[in-house]
Write a protein that holds these residues in place. Structure first.
Motif, short mmCIF file in Angstrom:
data_model
loop_
_atom_site.label_atom_id
_atom_site.label_comp_id
_atom_site.label_asym_id
_atom_site.label_seq_id
_atom_site.Cartn_x
_atom_site.Cartn_y
_atom_site.Cartn_z
N LYS A 131 30.43 100.00 167.61
CA LYS A 131 31.11 100.16 166.32
C LYS A 131 30.75 99.01 165.37
CE LYS A 131 35.07 102.74 168.16
NZ LYS A 131 36.54 102.73 168.41
N SER A 132 30.69 97.80 165.92
CA SER A 132 30.37 96.64 165.06
C SER A 132 28.93 96.72 164.57
CB SER A 132 30.62 95.33 165.82
OG SER A 132 29.61 95.06 166.77
N ILE A 133 28.02 97.21 165.41
CA ILE A 133 26.62 97.36 165.01
C ILE A 133 26.51 98.33 163.83
CG2 ILE A 133 24.37 98.32 165.72
CD1 ILE A 133 25.02 97.18 168.56
N LYS A 134 27.16 99.47 163.95
CA LYS A 134 27.13 100.46 162.87
C LYS A 134 27.76 99.89 161.59
CE LYS A 134 29.13 103.81 165.29
NZ LYS A 134 29.66 105.14 165.61
N LYS A 135 28.88 99.21 161.76
CA LYS A 135 29.57 98.63 160.60
C LYS A 135 28.67 97.61 159.88
CE LYS A 135 33.68 95.92 159.34
NZ LYS A 135 34.91 95.27 159.85
N ASP A 136 28.02 96.77 160.66
CA ASP A 136 27.15 95.73 160.06
C ASP A 136 25.98 96.34 159.29
OD1 ASP A 136 28.76 93.75 161.04
OD2 ASP A 136 27.48 93.24 162.74
N LEU A 137 25.34 97.35 159.88
CA LEU A 137 24.18 97.95 159.24
C LEU A 137 24.58 98.71 157.97
CD1 LEU A 137 22.04 99.24 162.25
CD2 LEU A 137 21.82 97.11 160.97
#
Length: 554
Positions: free
Chosen positions: A81-87
């Motif tokens: 979830k954090s990866i998607k949010k960051d990108l």
């Protein structure tokens, strides 16, 4: 506007792709970003995404986001979830749905069986330490495992037992049969599969054996049609294994090609997930989004913008030469933005009360001041001059000091946008701490130019009315480490900066956050700050300092 031009012109990988296109090697350029979901993304990942995304965009190809989820013991859905949010926050859009290496587990398993049938893989019963010992060193060759020469039939049977969960975790593994005397250590019979009896965030309990990164990575690239597999220099030796695997399994002919570029290293900082976990475990930092870290979530919380981070990565370029980037270069990218966009305000971090003796108690004078000295379109705001004001305690001295251009007992100072005042008397508590300072104001000094020498005015300081303020916490971040170049094997706890975080309880202008969608501000003479909305509430307002306006305040 992102700094694409030099990025394209000087980037050696673009030159490789240009040559591939010229020779009609590919019909469609395809790149990917394959993070492992075992932590938050960091600034080095931005460099990688910028490169892969820009290539696909420039050549009208495809860019995939692939989650490298082959190790359930270290992975967590919260990191995905954090990866998607960051990108998404950075403004990168990937083609098609998010891809997972776990989507290909069935195929990867079949390719492992194919290697066994070709007598190019075997089930090994050596434990982890023995495998390491047998592998040898850079100076000494490895030696064959006693289980290396099992028959194909026996290896197929044992691998099926691994798949069925008939072996304890860590008791056996599948290894490639290559060359234990190879000068490249990664080619000394690398592990392809290991047993892990853990729930997987995508496949649940379907699998108890999982492919290693080296085995799954190249296969995933080939399945997805990746044309250029880009990674950092530490994977340079792995390219030989990458090609060996693809050349020895029955997969499409147009194999991806791996190219390496230098890792992003910034002075006084770390990006290693292992080291960040050490800091979190020892409560040195508050979490992955601590503003002292170079994680994307940390930089976002500190106040960095997507454009400033992307401009930084485009500016440093892509080379094969490892070097350390100065922190000041990263800071300059956000400073150039904030200097134009951040409204100005006055805030007091270390309050010292000033009482204006000759100013009436109930009186107030409204002052109209600009939100930005050079941008009239940013408008104006009202502040009030009252009998009691706050200044910063660092802006007052009982005695005269060399080059001290602030308020001194018996001397005058100019209040920003306001009057000249003169310090006349100090009131202290029993511990000799200053409680407040009595001053006189000069009524006719408002709006007039000052002659410092003629009027004996030491300088100009910022201030704020005691009656038109809101309390706030100010978090001042400095370099987390005292060592410029932190190596992966360093004991990072030995190089901590014990003053990397200073917290002050002060005041902001009362209406600063009302009807204001902006979260970036320049607090005059203090620095650029960011309103930490995530951790603030109606009873607690938090500002994180992005940059100081003072030199050498690191």
């Amino acid at each position: 506007m992102y700094k694409y031009n030099n990025f394209y012109k000087k980037n050696f990988i673009f030159k490789i792709i240009e040559n591939d296109i010229k020779n009609k090697k590919y019909n469609l350029i395809c790149t990917r970003f394959p993070p492992e979901p075992n932590g938050h993304l960091h600034i080095g990942h931005i460099k990688s995404v910028c490169l892969n995304f820009s290539i696909a965009k420039f050549y009208k190809g495809k860019f995939f986001l692939r989650i490298d989820d082959t190790n359930p013991s270290t992975e967590n859905i919260k990191y995905i979830k954090s990866i998607k949010k960051d990108l998404i926050w950075l403004g990168f859009k990937w083609d098609e749905n998010i891809k997972y290496t776990s989507n290909y587990f069935n195929l990867i398993y079949k390719y492992a069986v194919e290697l066994i049938k070709k007598d190019l893989a075997y089930v090994d019963e050596l434990n982890i330490q023995d495998i390491k010992n047998y592998r040898g060193t850079l100076l000494t060759p490895g030696k064959n495992s006693p289980y290396r020469n099992r028959s194909v039939k026996e290896n197929l049977k044992l691998f099926e037992k691994m798949y069925l969960g008939d072996f304890p975790e860590g008791s056996v593994c599948l290894r490639a049969k290559i060359d234990m005397k190879s000068k490249i250590i990664v080619m000394r019979d690398p592990v392809l599969y290991r047993i892990k009896f853990q729930n997987h965030h995508q496949t649940k309990r379907k699998w108890c054996i999982y492919p290693t990164y080296d085995f799954s990575h190249c296969i995933s690239d080939a399945i997805e049609g990746i044309t250029h597999s880009l990674c950092t220099l530490e994977f340079q030796d792995n390219k030989i294994l990458y090609n060996w695997i693809l050349n020895n399994i029955n997969i499409k002919k147009n194999h991806p090609k791996q190219y390496e570029f230098s890792k992003l290293n910034i002075e006084y900082g770390i990006t290693s997930k292992r080291n960040i976990n050490i800091l979190i475990k020892n409560k040195i930092v508050s979490g992955w989004d601590d503003p002292r870290l170079l994680t994307i979530s940390g930089l976002r919380r500190k106040g960095y913008t997507p454009s400033s981070l992307k401009n930084f990565c485009y500016s440093i370029g892509v080379t094969k030469q490892n070097n350390i980037i100065e922190m000041s270069f990263l800071e300059s990218c956000i400073k150039s933005e904030l200097n134009e966009l951040a409204p100005r305000s006055m805030a007091i971090l270390r309050p010292l009360k000033i009482i204006i003796d000759n100013f009436p108690f109930k009186k107030k004078i409204k002052l109209l001041i600009p939100n930005h000295p050079n941008k009239k379109n940013m408008g104006y705001r009202n502040i009030y001059f009252t009998k009691e004001i706050y200044i910063d305690i660092l802006d007052f001295s009982e005695i005269e000091k060399k080059n001290y251009k602030r308020l001194i007992l018996g001397y005058k100072v100019k209040l920003r946008y306001s009057f000249i005042i003169k310090a006349r008397k100090i009131v202290k508590d029993k511990n000799n701490n200053i409680i407040y300072v009595h001053c006189k104001y000069y009524k006719d000094s408002l709006g007039k130019k000052i002659n410092r020498k003629k009027q004996n005015v030491k300088g100009i300081i910022h201030w704020i009315s005691c009656y038109y303020v809101k309390p706030a916490k100010f978090y001042l971040y400095k370099n987390l480490f005292i060592k410029k170049d932190i190596h992966i094997n360093d004991n990072i706890l030995n190089f901590l900066n014990k003053k990397s975080l200073l917290i002050y309880n002060g005041f902001i202008e009362k209406n600063l956050l009302e009807n204001n969608s902006n979260r970036h501000f320049q607090f005059e003479r203090e620095g650029y700050f960011f309103f930490d909305k995530k951790y603030s509430n109606k009873n607690k307002i938090i500002f994180n300092r992005i940059l100081s306006l003072r030199m050498n305040d690191k």
